[in-house]
Each structure stands twice: as C-alpha cells, then as structure tokens.
Scaffold this active site. Sequence first.
Site, PDB file in Angstrom:
ATOM      1  N   VAL A  91      39.026  -4.671   5.402  1.00 35.90           N
ATOM      2  CA  VAL A  91      37.188  -4.940   4.550  1.00 35.90           C
ATOM      3  C   VAL A  91      36.507  -5.832   6.199  1.00 35.90           C
ATOM      4  O   VAL A  91      35.607  -4.971   6.090  1.00 35.90           O
ATOM      5  CB  VAL A  91      37.668  -5.625   3.508  1.00 35.90           C
ATOM      6  N   GLU A  92      36.946  -6.790   6.701  1.00 35.24           N
ATOM      7  CA  GLU A  92      36.585  -7.675   7.782  1.00 35.24           C
ATOM      8  C   GLU A  92      35.891  -7.324   8.546  1.00 35.24           C
ATOM      9  O   GLU A  92      35.312  -6.929   9.417  1.00 35.24           O
ATOM     10  CB  GLU A  92      36.996  -8.287   7.693  1.00 35.24           C
ATOM     11  N   TYR A  93      36.921  -6.498   9.033  1.00 34.05           N
ATOM     12  CA  TYR A  93      37.552  -5.096  10.413  1.00 34.05           C
ATOM     13  C   TYR A  93      36.253  -3.888   9.649  1.00 34.05           C
ATOM     14  O   TYR A  93      35.740  -3.854  10.793  1.00 34.05           O
ATOM     15  CB  TYR A  93      38.797  -4.573  10.299  1.00 34.05           C
ATOM     16  N   LEU A 130      39.932   8.630  11.045  1.00 35.21           N
ATOM     17  CA  LEU A 130      38.269   8.667   9.728  1.00 35.21           C
ATOM     18  C   LEU A 130      37.914   8.079   9.616  1.00 35.21           C
ATOM     19  O   LEU A 130      37.527   6.793  10.059  1.00 35.21           O
ATOM     20  CB  LEU A 130      39.181   8.990   8.759  1.00 35.21           C
ATOM     21  N   GLU A 180      43.049  14.240  -1.409  1.00 32.61           N
ATOM     22  CA  GLU A 180      44.761  13.840  -1.236  1.00 32.61           C
ATOM     23  C   GLU A 180      44.429  11.871  -0.764  1.00 32.61           C
ATOM     24  O   GLU A 180      43.556  11.939  -0.493  1.00 32.61           O
ATOM     25  CB  GLU A 180      45.202  14.298   0.482  1.00 32.61           C
ATOM     26  N   LYS A 204      44.808   8.377   0.135  1.00 35.38           N
ATOM     27  CA  LYS A 204      44.806   8.107   1.230  1.00 35.38           C
ATOM     28  C   LYS A 204      46.160   6.802   1.671  1.00 35.38           C
ATOM     29  O   LYS A 204      45.559   5.851   1.046  1.00 35.38           O
ATOM     30  CB  LYS A 204      43.876   7.099   1.769  1.00 35.38           C
ATOM     31  N   ASP A 261      48.623   3.975   2.678  1.00 33.69           N
ATOM     32  CA  ASP A 261      49.355   3.293   3.139  1.00 33.69           C
ATOM     33  C   ASP A 261      49.908   3.018   4.601  1.00 33.69           C
ATOM     34  O   ASP A 261      50.980   2.203   3.534  1.00 33.69           O
ATOM     35  CB  ASP A 261      48.045   2.019   2.682  1.00 33.69           C
ATOM     36  N   GLU A 308      51.982  10.714   6.528  1.00 33.27           N
ATOM     37  CA  GLU A 308      52.688   9.040   6.699  1.00 33.27           C
ATOM     38  C   GLU A 308      53.520   9.005   6.499  1.00 33.27           C
ATOM     39  O   GLU A 308      53.912   9.100   5.577  1.00 33.27           O
ATOM     40  CB  GLU A 308      51.077   8.685   5.284  1.00 33.27           C
ATOM     41  N   TYR A 359      50.341  15.778   5.284  1.00 35.57           N
ATOM     42  CA  TYR A 359      48.723  16.253   5.327  1.00 35.57           C
ATOM     43  C   TYR A 359      48.627  16.962   6.531  1.00 35.57           C
ATOM     44  O   TYR A 359      47.114  16.853   6.276  1.00 35.57           O
ATOM     45  CB  TYR A 359      48.008  15.011   4.924  1.00 35.57           C
ATOM     46  N   LYS A 365      36.791   5.059   0.518  1.00 34.69           N
ATOM     47  CA  LYS A 365      37.816   4.221   0.434  1.00 34.69           C
ATOM     48  C   LYS A 365      37.532   2.879  -1.475  1.00 34.69           C
ATOM     49  O   LYS A 365      36.714   3.125  -1.217  1.00 34.69           O
ATOM     50  CB  LYS A 365      37.121   2.616   1.718  1.00 34.69           C
ATOM     51  N   CYS A 374      56.371 -35.183 -12.933  1.00 31.56           N
ATOM     52  CA  CYS A 374      55.319 -34.531 -14.198  1.00 31.56           C
ATOM     53  C   CYS A 374      54.138 -34.708 -13.430  1.00 31.56           C
ATOM     54  O   CYS A 374      54.181 -36.117 -13.694  1.00 31.56           O
ATOM     55  CB  CYS A 374      56.177 -34.101 -14.886  1.00 31.56           C
ATOM     56  N   CYS A 408      52.994 -35.576 -17.677  1.00 32.59           N
ATOM     57  CA  CYS A 408      54.127 -37.120 -18.711  1.00 32.59           C
ATOM     58  C   CYS A 408      54.675 -38.219 -17.042  1.00 32.59           C
ATOM     59  O   CYS A 408      55.326 -38.445 -17.320  1.00 32.59           O
ATOM     60  CB  CYS A 408      54.065 -36.163 -19.203  1.00 32.59           C
ATOM     61  N   CYS A 465      59.637 -29.969 -15.128  1.00 33.67           N
ATOM     62  CA  CYS A 465      59.715 -31.368 -15.639  1.00 33.67           C
ATOM     63  C   CYS A 465      60.480 -30.991 -16.261  1.00 33.67           C
ATOM     64  O   CYS A 465      60.435 -30.913 -17.750  1.00 33.67           O
ATOM     65  CB  CYS A 465      57.750 -31.437 -16.092  1.00 33.67           C
ATOM     66  N   CYS A 484      56.633 -33.406 -22.933  1.00 34.79           N
ATOM     67  CA  CYS A 484      55.072 -33.640 -21.781  1.00 34.79           C
ATOM     68  C   CYS A 484      53.972 -32.831 -22.805  1.00 34.79           C
ATOM     69  O   CYS A 484      54.148 -31.414 -23.374  1.00 34.79           O
ATOM     70  CB  CYS A 484      55.704 -32.683 -20.956  1.00 34.79           C
TER      71      CYS A 484
HETATM   72  S1  IVH Z   1      44.356  13.029   7.747  1.00 32.41           S
HETATM   73  C1  IVH Z   1      41.771  14.262  12.093  1.00 32.41           C
HETATM   74  N1  IVH Z   1      45.294  12.756   5.264  1.00 32.41           N
HETATM   75  O1  IVH Z   1      44.339   7.496   7.869  1.00 32.41           O
HETATM   76  C2  IVH Z   1      42.548  13.644   9.826  1.00 32.41           C
HETATM   77  N2  IVH Z   1      45.173  10.938   6.938  1.00 32.41           N
HETATM   78  O2  IVH Z   1      41.854   7.236   9.960  1.00 32.41           O
HETATM   79  C3  IVH Z   1      43.406  12.695  10.413  1.00 32.41           C
HETATM   80  N3  IVH Z   1      46.295   9.122   6.722  1.00 32.41           N
HETATM   81  O3  IVH Z   1      45.848   7.222  10.318  1.00 32.41           O
HETATM   82  C4  IVH Z   1      44.274  12.520   8.934  1.00 32.41           C
HETATM   83  N4  IVH Z   1      46.450   9.854   3.863  1.00 32.41           N
HETATM   84  O4  IVH Z   1      47.700   7.592   9.147  1.00 32.41           O
HETATM   85  C5  IVH Z   1      44.870  12.305   6.368  1.00 32.41           C
HETATM   86  N5  IVH Z   1      45.831  12.536   3.825  1.00 32.41           N
HETATM   87  C6  IVH Z   1      45.815  11.569   4.840  1.00 32.41           C
HETATM   88  C7  IVH Z   1      46.122   9.983   4.671  1.00 32.41           C
HETATM   89  C8  IVH Z   1      45.845   9.873   5.975  1.00 32.41           C
HETATM   90  C9  IVH Z   1      46.175   8.507   5.237  1.00 32.41           C
HETATM   91  C10 IVH Z   1      45.741   7.943   7.969  1.00 32.41           C
HETATM   92  C11 IVH Z   1      46.441   8.359   8.087  1.00 32.41           C
HETATM   93  C12 IVH Z   1      45.308   8.668   9.753  1.00 32.41           C
HETATM   94  C13 IVH Z   1      43.960   7.374   8.955  1.00 32.41           C
HETATM   95  C14 IVH Z   1      43.235   7.434   9.760  1.00 32.41           C
END
Ligand code: IVH
Length: 678
Positions: free
Chosen positions: A38-40, A87, A118, A120, A122, A178, A230, A319, A413, A416, A431, A437
């Site tokens: 999130v921070e990124y 993406l 699909e 995503k 991780d 992936e 994918y 996300k 503890c 007690c 404890c 206690c």
């Molecule tokens: S498509 C040009 N489909 O997300 C399209 N990516 O930020 C490229 N990822 O590095 C990716 N599930 O590792 C696609 N169903 C999915 C995915 C997926 C995970 C990851 C992928 C990529 C990152 C993109």
Amino acid sequence: MTKTIPPETQKRALELHDILNRANYQYYVMDAPELPDVEYDRCLRELQALEREYPQLVTGDSPTQRVGAEPLAAFTQVRHEMPMLSLDNAFSDEEMEDFDRRIRERLNSAEPVEYACEPKLDGIAVSLMYRNGILERAATRGDGTVGEDITMNVRTIYSVPLKLLASDVPAVLEVRGEIYMPKAGFAALNEKAREAGEKGFVNPRNAAAGSLRQLDPRITAQRPLELCVYSVGIVEGGELPARHSEILEQLNRWGFRINSEMAIAENIQACIEYHRRLGEKRPQLAYDIDGIVFKVNSIALQKRLGFVARAPRWATAYKFPAQEEMTELLDVEFQVGRTGAVTPVARLQPVFVGGVTVSNATLHNRDEIERLGVKIGDTVIIRRAGDVIPQVVSVVESRRPADARDIEFPSHCPVCDSPVEATPGEAVARCSGGLICSAQRKQAIKHFASRKAMDIDGLGDKLVEQMVDEGLLHSVSGLYHLSLEPLVALERMGEKSAQNLLDALERSKATTLPKFLYALGIREVGEATARNLARHFGQLEKLMQADTEALQQVEDVGPVVAHYVAEFFEQPHNLEEVAALQQAGVHWEDEVQEAGAQPLAGQTWVLTGKLETLSRSEAKDYLQRLGAKVAGSVSANTHTVVAGPGAGSKLNKARELDLPVLDEEGLMTMLREQGIEI
Ligand code: IVH
C-alpha cells in the site's frame, strides 16, 4: 508554457524516487520487502500525480518509467524478446468505470466491452518457453526485459508441464503465469522451519520467491510451489483463439493449470460485482490474492488498444484493501488466558489494515518474539487477513530507533504473581496459579457462560470481570449462588438487569451433556470433542471414571486429549466444582449412546440464508442431536441443504449438484417427525 517546479516539489519527487527505488531493490532483488504494498502504491501515485502536473519531472530514471529492478548475478540472465509488462491499478469502483470509459473512448465505441476476470495471484511472474512442445527455458520476469534463468528449479514443480499434451501446438510458444505457494503449504513449511529453529518466511509470496531463487533445485523440489498461467508471449508457427479466455482454455487443454475462479464479464458493472464477490471469498481461497485482473477479452481489441510505458491499456488490476500495513510497536503487555497461557500482546499505533483499524496484535509466545527479533519502539509490518487476528509479520530493521527496548518476558504472572512455567515441548509459558489466578478464573467463567457453553444471557465479559474484581464471584459454581442485592450494588447494574441475569442463570440450569462438558473448559475439548465424549459415554459418571485408554476409544480423541480429560477429573477441586454445579441444579438428559440409532448419522447438512423461526445454532443443535454433521460449505458429499431467504452461492451450488434443498418449514417438519419438540 511549462510551469516552473517549486523547489519543495522537486525535493519531494527525488525523495519519492529514493523510496521507490529502495523498495524495488528490496522487493525484486533481495526478496525482503520493507515497504508494504500500500505504501509503495501510495508513493508511486503521488509521484505520478506530480509528474502529471509538472511533465518536466518525467526523466528516464523515474521509477514510474520502469518495470522492476536488476536481477541477482548468480543465475544466468535471460532477455525477454517480448517484454514482461506490469499492470495499472484501480482502487475503487469509480476508477474501474474510468478504466472502461477510457477504453471505449479509444475504441470509439458505445457498446459494452467484454472482460476476462482473474484473481491476481500474489507470487512470482514467470515466462516458460516451449519449443515443439518441450519446456526449453523458464525465466523470472526480472526488470521486465532481463530476467533470470530458473529452468532447473521450475522443472521441479509438478503443475509445470515438461511436455505439452498435444502435438498441434505452435512451434514456439511462450506461456506466462504466476508461481506461488498456497496458504496451507506455506503454513506447513513455516511450521517445519520453526521446529528446526529456523526463521521461516514472512508471507507466501516471499516463500515462493525464496524457493525459486535457490541455486540447488533439490531444495526447490521440496517446496510446495504451484503454477497458474494467465497469458502468452511469443507464438510462432501456430494460431491461437481470438479471445483471451479461449486462449487460457486452450492452454488448459495443453496441460497448464488456469485459475478455477476465472470468469467472463459482459460489462464493467459485472466486473465490479465479480470483484466484490471474490473479495468476500478471499479468506477462503487456498492462496493469497491481492486483487482481480480485468482484461479486454478480444485479442483484436487488445491489439488496437496497445500499451503505454509501463502497462497495457487493455488491462487493470483492481486491488483489495491491503492486508499488510506498517506501524509502530508502542508496548507489549502480557495476557493470561483460561489455561494460564501467558500471551504477549503488541500495543500498536492504530493503523487501518484489512478493512479495520487495528491497535493490538498477538505476538503468540516467547519463541515468536525471538524469531521476529522485535523490540519496543520498532516499526513493524502488521497483517490482518479476513477474520484472522492481526499478526506482527516482520520488523523494518532499518527504522529501528536508537532507544528501542528489548521485550522482557515475565518470570511471574502479571496478574497473580505465581511463577510462570515453561512446559517442555510447548512454546507457551503458563501461569502456575490455576484458579488462584483471577485472570484464569475470569476466563473460565466467561467460557462457561458463553453462547455455545451454558449460554447465560446478559453475562458479558465486563460483568464477569467486575464480579471477580469485587470479590462477588470466586468460581464457576458461584454463579448459581448470586443473589439480587449484591448484584444491584454493582456499578451500572439496575434492579431489572440484575433480575434478568438471575433468570438467565436459572434457565441455563437445563442444559445438555455436550454443552456442560464443553463449558467445563477442559483443555483441548472443543464443541466437537465434547459431543463425541458425551455420545460415547452417555453419562457423565461413566466419563469421569474412564481412564486414558477408555477415553481413546472415543472418535477423534488421541493420547493428548485423553490425558487432559483424565487429568481434569482427577483433580479434587474440579470434582468439587462439578458436584457443586449439579447440586445447584444444573442438569441434563443422558445422551443417546449408540451412533447407529441416530437417524441422520453419517449425513452432512448445510444451513444457508436466514432462518426465521429457529436460530441458526438451534437448527445446528437439533441436526447434530440426530447424528448429522453440519458443514459450512456445499460439496458433492452434502446430504441436504437448508436454505432460507437470502441464500446465495451455497444454494446455487446445491442446485448445480442437484442436491435436496429444504426450506425452514421443511426442516421443522423433518425435525418434528424425528421426535424433536420445537
Ligand atoms: S497479466 C501485460 N494476469 O501481476 C499483462 N498478471 O502487476 C501482464 N499477476 O507481474 C500481467 N495474476 O505477476 C496478469 N491473472 C493475472 C495475474 C497477473 C498475477 C501478476 C503478474 C505481474 C503483476 C502485474
């Protein structure tokens, strides 16, 4: 005319470059992320916004202009002929609608666009190159242009076909997907690491990355890695279907695993709905996902839309709220549980994560504190996934302040003052005070009163604590000797609620043997075990006399549980309590002993939707009394589904599988026929 860049903006842009470059390095090169996603994302978006306002800020070395970071030197480098891109992200329904609108504008079309949906995953993106159907080379994505050759490691993964299942495949076929580690495999791997006194991995993504980065493929072979594909890259000497979803189905036929949640959405609203639905399902999935990828399904339209610097215009990742966040560890307190377990609890600077504000997280035990190497004052990464209690997953060591303090585990503890003892073979320290206690007493009474135990209405946690602290209550059986006057004298307690409590206590005396056993709080005896024990012995007296051998005859009771049960009924103060409870009027009917005599024995039932006459726990209780198991999800093994108003996916699944479905009325009729009085 270009606007001049204010000096503080210039400075901030450079700061963001540094943060993002460092995060990229940690994430992609070192596999040791320091910055939560999130921070990124926040930093990247801030930088993108600055660059939109002052286009002169866009330089070749801006992190917005590149896809990843350099690979480690130890593996051979591989150049991706067709770059592996990234993406764009969306974080709200509106941003999804914007994404769709931009696409239709570019296509000059008012028609709805069809999307492939699909999860995503991780994990780690890989490219698999097949020549004449044989896996020739596997490579990581690296910086998108140059990755690392990990062929030997990838070959050890079972879901990667070494040879494709058909002969009509293109002469050259690059498949992308992936590699990831399912949650269960990750948990098992970490458990093993902990047993061996090793550190373990922070999350499944890191575990997958670390496993693929092994120079010794034999180590990789032992890791529970999986591949899900994918997309395709280079294709020569063969044709693929015209739609993305059909290409995936084709790949599936050639031997690749594709995601079983994949779906087609007719328009952007259907995408938004899919995202919501998968978001609800996310905790139950076998693997981590951080969002949903939506892709224009037509390959012809994808080609017309093309790419911008970093990502295709035809796809986006919507996300989910981040499950990991960064915050400060303010202090550590030690809580004493029902069985005396002393648990360190992290007090945190409140932080929004996994959809809620978190200010406490468990640190489990002393080993965990050591494993994390955490100190008070540290910046830590917190994870909250689904309904799981928040965890401290790692420490951002680079942010440790000079005055960070070690966490001292108490030898006595905190409640007690009895000595805290380590149990051999167990990570928890306890404890030794037992029911002396007050913390353990409070927990025992709360458990006794809880809904699935004696179900004492109006006896909340706060009230138990108050009564124990004021010396009104010394034991579980003491509950049944409470009287109106001292109760009314308690703070915030009116005469009416005091009387209500006494009435509820009176009502709770009529119970069942399984509930009573569960209420006693014997270690390792949960609801299911209590039920098995009750059913097996039928009467409390028989159970109390059983030795560990006899106890192990009970379904799902092994030596450990048998030991705890036998030990419980050997202790004089426990026997006194049981007698005192019965003397006070707690009673139940003996259980029907023989499982064979139960009409629903061996059947699994599922309850879904709203029940209007019965409560869900009542319905569950009745079904269990008749010998049925009540499960949370529908499968081919389900016997019957009871569906009330608002039933959704479980009912659909039942219909798909052609299972018998009853409404509440039907359930009640069946129960009455089986002799249950409702
Ligand atoms: S498509 C040009 N489909 O997300 C399209 N990516 O930020 C490229 N990822 O590095 C990716 N599930 O590792 C696609 N169903 C999915 C995915 C997926 C995970 C990851 C992928 C990529 C990152 C993109």
